[in-house]
Design a protein around this motif. Structure first.
Motif, PDB file in Angstrom:
ATOM      1  N   THR A  26       0.837  -1.205   0.000  1.00 33.34           N
ATOM      2  CA  THR A  26       0.000   0.000   0.000  1.00 33.34           C
ATOM      3  C   THR A  26       0.870   1.253   0.000  1.00 33.34           C
ATOM      4  O   THR A  26       0.357   2.363   0.100  1.00 33.34           O
ATOM      5  CB  THR A  26      -0.923   0.010   1.240  1.00 33.34           C
ATOM      6  N   SER A  27       2.178   1.078  -0.107  1.00 34.48           N
ATOM      7  CA  SER A  27       3.099   2.214   0.017  1.00 34.48           C
ATOM      8  C   SER A  27       4.434   1.845  -0.622  1.00 34.48           C
ATOM      9  O   SER A  27       4.733   0.666  -0.829  1.00 34.48           O
ATOM     10  CB  SER A  27       3.293   2.499   1.513  1.00 34.48           C
ATOM     11  N   ILE A  30       7.999   0.832  -1.878  1.00 36.42           N
ATOM     12  CA  ILE A  30       8.596  -0.144  -2.792  1.00 36.42           C
ATOM     13  C   ILE A  30       7.579  -1.207  -3.204  1.00 36.42           C
ATOM     14  O   ILE A  30       7.498  -1.589  -4.376  1.00 36.42           O
ATOM     15  CB  ILE A  30       9.822  -0.803  -2.120  1.00 36.42           C
ATOM     16  N   PHE A  36      -1.239  -1.642   5.360  1.00 31.62           N
ATOM     17  CA  PHE A  36      -2.133  -0.750   6.082  1.00 31.62           C
ATOM     18  C   PHE A  36      -2.296   0.556   5.311  1.00 31.62           C
ATOM     19  O   PHE A  36      -1.528   0.843   4.401  1.00 31.62           O
ATOM     20  CB  PHE A  36      -1.556  -0.444   7.470  1.00 31.62           C
ATOM     21  N   ASP A  95      -2.386  -8.250   9.340  1.00 35.93           N
ATOM     22  CA  ASP A  95      -1.204  -7.811  10.082  1.00 35.93           C
ATOM     23  C   ASP A  95      -0.205  -8.960  10.060  1.00 35.93           C
ATOM     24  O   ASP A  95      -0.414 -10.007  10.683  1.00 35.93           O
ATOM     25  CB  ASP A  95      -1.605  -7.461  11.520  1.00 35.93           C
ATOM     26  N   LEU A  96       0.887  -8.782   9.352  1.00 34.59           N
ATOM     27  CA  LEU A  96       1.810  -9.893   9.105  1.00 34.59           C
ATOM     28  C   LEU A  96       2.707 -10.219  10.295  1.00 34.59           C
ATOM     29  O   LEU A  96       3.540 -11.124  10.216  1.00 34.59           O
ATOM     30  CB  LEU A  96       2.655  -9.618   7.862  1.00 34.59           C
ATOM     31  N   ASN A 112       7.652  -8.232   1.062  1.00 34.00           N
ATOM     32  CA  ASN A 112       8.203  -6.877   1.044  1.00 34.00           C
ATOM     33  C   ASN A 112       7.888  -6.063   2.296  1.00 34.00           C
ATOM     34  O   ASN A 112       8.611  -5.134   2.627  1.00 34.00           O
ATOM     35  CB  ASN A 112       7.649  -6.167  -0.203  1.00 34.00           C
ATOM     36  N   TYR A 128      16.622  -4.664  12.691  1.00 39.05           N
ATOM     37  CA  TYR A 128      16.472  -4.601  11.234  1.00 39.05           C
ATOM     38  C   TYR A 128      17.596  -5.370  10.533  1.00 39.05           C
ATOM     39  O   TYR A 128      17.354  -6.190   9.646  1.00 39.05           O
ATOM     40  CB  TYR A 128      16.467  -3.131  10.800  1.00 39.05           C
ATOM     41  N   LYS A 183      17.191  -8.703   8.347  1.00 38.26           N
ATOM     42  CA  LYS A 183      17.543  -8.683   6.913  1.00 38.26           C
ATOM     43  C   LYS A 183      18.656  -9.694   6.593  1.00 38.26           C
ATOM     44  O   LYS A 183      18.632 -10.332   5.544  1.00 38.26           O
ATOM     45  CB  LYS A 183      17.934  -7.263   6.484  1.00 38.26           C
ATOM     46  N   GLY A 218      19.575  -0.046  -1.501  1.00 40.22           N
ATOM     47  CA  GLY A 218      20.136   0.906  -0.543  1.00 40.22           C
ATOM     48  C   GLY A 218      18.996   1.805  -0.085  1.00 40.22           C
ATOM     49  O   GLY A 218      17.869   1.339   0.077  1.00 40.22           O
ATOM     50  N   VAL A 242      15.998   4.090  -0.326  1.00 41.48           N
ATOM     51  CA  VAL A 242      14.947   4.443  -1.278  1.00 41.48           C
ATOM     52  C   VAL A 242      14.082   5.474  -0.559  1.00 41.48           C
ATOM     53  O   VAL A 242      13.745   5.278   0.611  1.00 41.48           O
ATOM     54  CB  VAL A 242      14.072   3.212  -1.612  1.00 41.48           C
ATOM     55  N   THR A 252      11.181   6.613   0.731  1.00 34.55           N
ATOM     56  CA  THR A 252       9.812   6.158   1.029  1.00 34.55           C
ATOM     57  C   THR A 252       9.499   6.584   2.460  1.00 34.55           C
ATOM     58  O   THR A 252      10.403   7.022   3.187  1.00 34.55           O
ATOM     59  CB  THR A 252       9.701   4.617   0.946  1.00 34.55           C
ATOM     60  N   VAL A 255      11.979   5.483   5.226  1.00 30.54           N
ATOM     61  CA  VAL A 255      13.210   6.265   5.404  1.00 30.54           C
ATOM     62  C   VAL A 255      12.888   7.610   6.068  1.00 30.54           C
ATOM     63  O   VAL A 255      13.552   8.027   7.018  1.00 30.54           O
ATOM     64  CB  VAL A 255      13.923   6.448   4.046  1.00 30.54           C
TER      65      VAL A 255
HETATM   66  P1  NAD Z   1       6.962   1.773   3.530  1.00 28.38           P
HETATM   67  O1  NAD Z   1       6.885   2.171   4.963  1.00 28.38           O
HETATM   68  O2  NAD Z   1       6.732   2.779   2.457  1.00 28.38           O
HETATM   69  O3  NAD Z   1       5.988   0.531   3.266  1.00 28.38           O
HETATM   70  C1  NAD Z   1       5.854  -0.514   4.194  1.00 28.38           C
HETATM   71  C2  NAD Z   1       4.647  -1.333   3.824  1.00 28.38           C
HETATM   72  O4  NAD Z   1       4.505  -2.381   4.785  1.00 28.38           O
HETATM   73  C3  NAD Z   1       3.339  -0.523   3.875  1.00 28.38           C
HETATM   74  O5  NAD Z   1       2.482  -0.974   2.859  1.00 28.38           O
HETATM   75  C4  NAD Z   1       2.790  -0.869   5.258  1.00 28.38           C
HETATM   76  O6  NAD Z   1       1.385  -0.691   5.371  1.00 28.38           O
HETATM   77  C5  NAD Z   1       3.194  -2.328   5.328  1.00 28.38           C
HETATM   78  N1  NAD Z   1       3.198  -2.833   6.696  1.00 28.38           N
HETATM   79  C6  NAD Z   1       3.784  -2.279   7.790  1.00 28.38           C
HETATM   80  N2  NAD Z   1       3.548  -3.040   8.878  1.00 28.38           N
HETATM   81  C7  NAD Z   1       2.808  -4.105   8.451  1.00 28.38           C
HETATM   82  C8  NAD Z   1       2.243  -5.231   9.094  1.00 28.38           C
HETATM   83  N3  NAD Z   1       2.405  -5.433  10.413  1.00 28.38           N
HETATM   84  N4  NAD Z   1       1.523  -6.094   8.357  1.00 28.38           N
HETATM   85  C9  NAD Z   1       1.341  -5.901   7.026  1.00 28.38           C
HETATM   86  N5  NAD Z   1       1.859  -4.851   6.365  1.00 28.38           N
HETATM   87  C10 NAD Z   1       2.585  -3.967   7.068  1.00 28.38           C
HETATM   88  O7  NAD Z   1       8.403   1.111   3.388  1.00 28.38           O
HETATM   89  P2  NAD Z   1       9.334   0.797   2.125  1.00 28.38           P
HETATM   90  O8  NAD Z   1      10.510   1.687   2.242  1.00 28.38           O
HETATM   91  O9  NAD Z   1       8.575   0.743   0.852  1.00 28.38           O
HETATM   92  O10 NAD Z   1       9.848  -0.649   2.552  1.00 28.38           O
HETATM   93  C11 NAD Z   1       9.425  -1.837   1.925  1.00 28.38           C
HETATM   94  C12 NAD Z   1      10.479  -2.898   2.143  1.00 28.38           C
HETATM   95  O11 NAD Z   1      11.705  -2.462   1.563  1.00 28.38           O
HETATM   96  C13 NAD Z   1      10.782  -3.194   3.616  1.00 28.38           C
HETATM   97  O12 NAD Z   1      10.978  -4.576   3.792  1.00 28.38           O
HETATM   98  C14 NAD Z   1      12.087  -2.442   3.844  1.00 28.38           C
HETATM   99  O13 NAD Z   1      12.832  -3.002   4.879  1.00 28.38           O
HETATM  100  C15 NAD Z   1      12.751  -2.605   2.500  1.00 28.38           C
HETATM  101  N6  NAD Z   1      13.784  -1.641   2.211  1.00 28.38           N
HETATM  102  C16 NAD Z   1      13.516  -0.307   2.210  1.00 28.38           C
HETATM  103  C17 NAD Z   1      14.546   0.579   1.945  1.00 28.38           C
HETATM  104  C18 NAD Z   1      14.321   2.052   1.932  1.00 28.38           C
HETATM  105  O14 NAD Z   1      15.309   2.782   1.895  1.00 28.38           O
HETATM  106  N7  NAD Z   1      13.109   2.552   1.912  1.00 28.38           N
HETATM  107  C19 NAD Z   1      15.834   0.104   1.685  1.00 28.38           C
HETATM  108  C20 NAD Z   1      16.052  -1.269   1.702  1.00 28.38           C
HETATM  109  C21 NAD Z   1      15.024  -2.137   1.964  1.00 28.38           C
END
Ligand code: NAD
Length: 251
Positions: free
Chosen positions: A14-15, A17, A37, A58-59, A81, A146, A150, A177, A179, A181, A184
């Motif tokens: 829903t957000s 990546i 969410f 809720d995962l 993800n 984290y 990971k 790295g 992103v 979002t 971050v």
């Molecule tokens: P984000 O916060 O934009 O999105 C997170 C998503 O997970 C949202 O859709 C949220 O609703 C969902 N979520 C959160 N808690 C949840 C739960 N308990 N049950 C179900 N869904 C849940 O974050 P993002 O930056 O897009 O991150 C996505 C993935 O990429 C994550 O695994 C993150 O660790 C990884 N990642 C992000 C970055 C970065 O820089 N943003 C870098 C490397 C890896």
């Protein structure tokens, strides 16, 4: 539209990546099941845009994962993800945060994978893609849960890849790295506190300091790699951990 007829479940879509990955898979014809969410209205809009179903499971709760997987039906492409972050020194790290991050960033993937593999084996095709992180390969201070989760998902990826290697199922990780979002954005205030820095210093000296290109990764870059991993040409890409980090982990 090489993914027509394939069903893709993207957790945390829903957000950020996850949403970019869902959009990229949809553009190639996959049927999308969203998870995550958010505001009801926003999620309804996404479902309409992607002609998708949505699970609000809720995962961090294995029972909720079982329900989501049963409702989704057979999943051909599973993208693990969903993830969260918490920044804190180890001696102050809140125990419930540790448990939640391990549950969401690591254990949830164990559950979705164990529940998705039987259908993939039966269908004779499957793709499992785990959004890991540069932090699956290297560490940064103040991110103990984290980084542990990971590194764990990198190991889970390799292990399952070996188990299903002869079933026409591939299992790979993508490791971005930084992103730009909400994940971050939300860690900036805690990082300011943990390191005694202002916002610009955190962006320049902590976040982009890691990435030799000095550029944030775009969510769409990750979506494009996920699509590639679904292609027939990627059938021998298995158990790999693909960095998209501007050279961070090359150092
Ligand atoms: P984000 O916060 O934009 O999105 C997170 C998503 O997970 C949202 O859709 C949220 O609703 C969902 N979520 C959160 N808690 C949840 C739960 N308990 N049950 C179900 N869904 C849940 O974050 P993002 O930056 O897009 O991150 C996505 C993935 O990429 C994550 O695994 C993150 O660790 C990884 N990642 C992000 C970055 C970065 O820089 N943003 C870098 C490397 C890896």
């Amino acid at each position: 539209m090489f993914l027509s007829g394939k069903r893709a479940l993207v957790t945390g879509s829903t957000s950020g990546i996850g949403l970019a990955i869902a959009r990229a898979l949809k553009a190639e014809g996959a049927e999308i099941v969203l998870n995550g969410f958010g505001e009801e209205e926003e999620i309804a809009k996404l479902c309409e845009e992607l002609d998708a179903r949505h699970s609000g499971a809720d995962l961090t709760d294995p029972d909720a994962i079982e329900g989501m997987m049963a409702d989704a039906g057979g999943v051909d492409i599973l993208v693990n993800n969903a993830g969260m972050q918490h920044v804190s020194a180890i001696e102050e790290f809140p125990v419930p945060k540790w448990d939640k991050i391990i549950a969401l960033n690591l254990s949830a993937a164990f559950h979705t994978i164990r529940l998705a593999v039987p259908h993939m084996k039966e269908a004779g095709w499957g793709r499992i893609i785990n959004t890991a992180s540069a932090h699956s390969l290297t560490a940064s201070p103040y991110k103990s849960a984290y980084v542990a989760a990971k590194h764990g998902i990198a190991g889970l990826t390799k292990t399952v890849a070996l188990e299903v290697a002869q079933d026409n199922i591939t299992v790979n990780a993508i490791s971005p790295g930084y992103v730009w979002t909400p994940l971050v954005e939300n860690q900036i205030p805690d990082t300011m506190k943990a390191r005694g820095m202002d916002r610009d210093e955190v962006i320049d000296q902590v976040l982009l300091a890691k990435q030799p290109t000095k550029k944030f990764v775009q969510p769409e870059d990750v979506g494009a790699m996920a699509v590639f991993l679904c292609r027939d040409e990627a059938q021998n890409v298995n158990g790999a951990n693909w960095s998209i980090d501007g050279g961070w982990t090359a150092e």
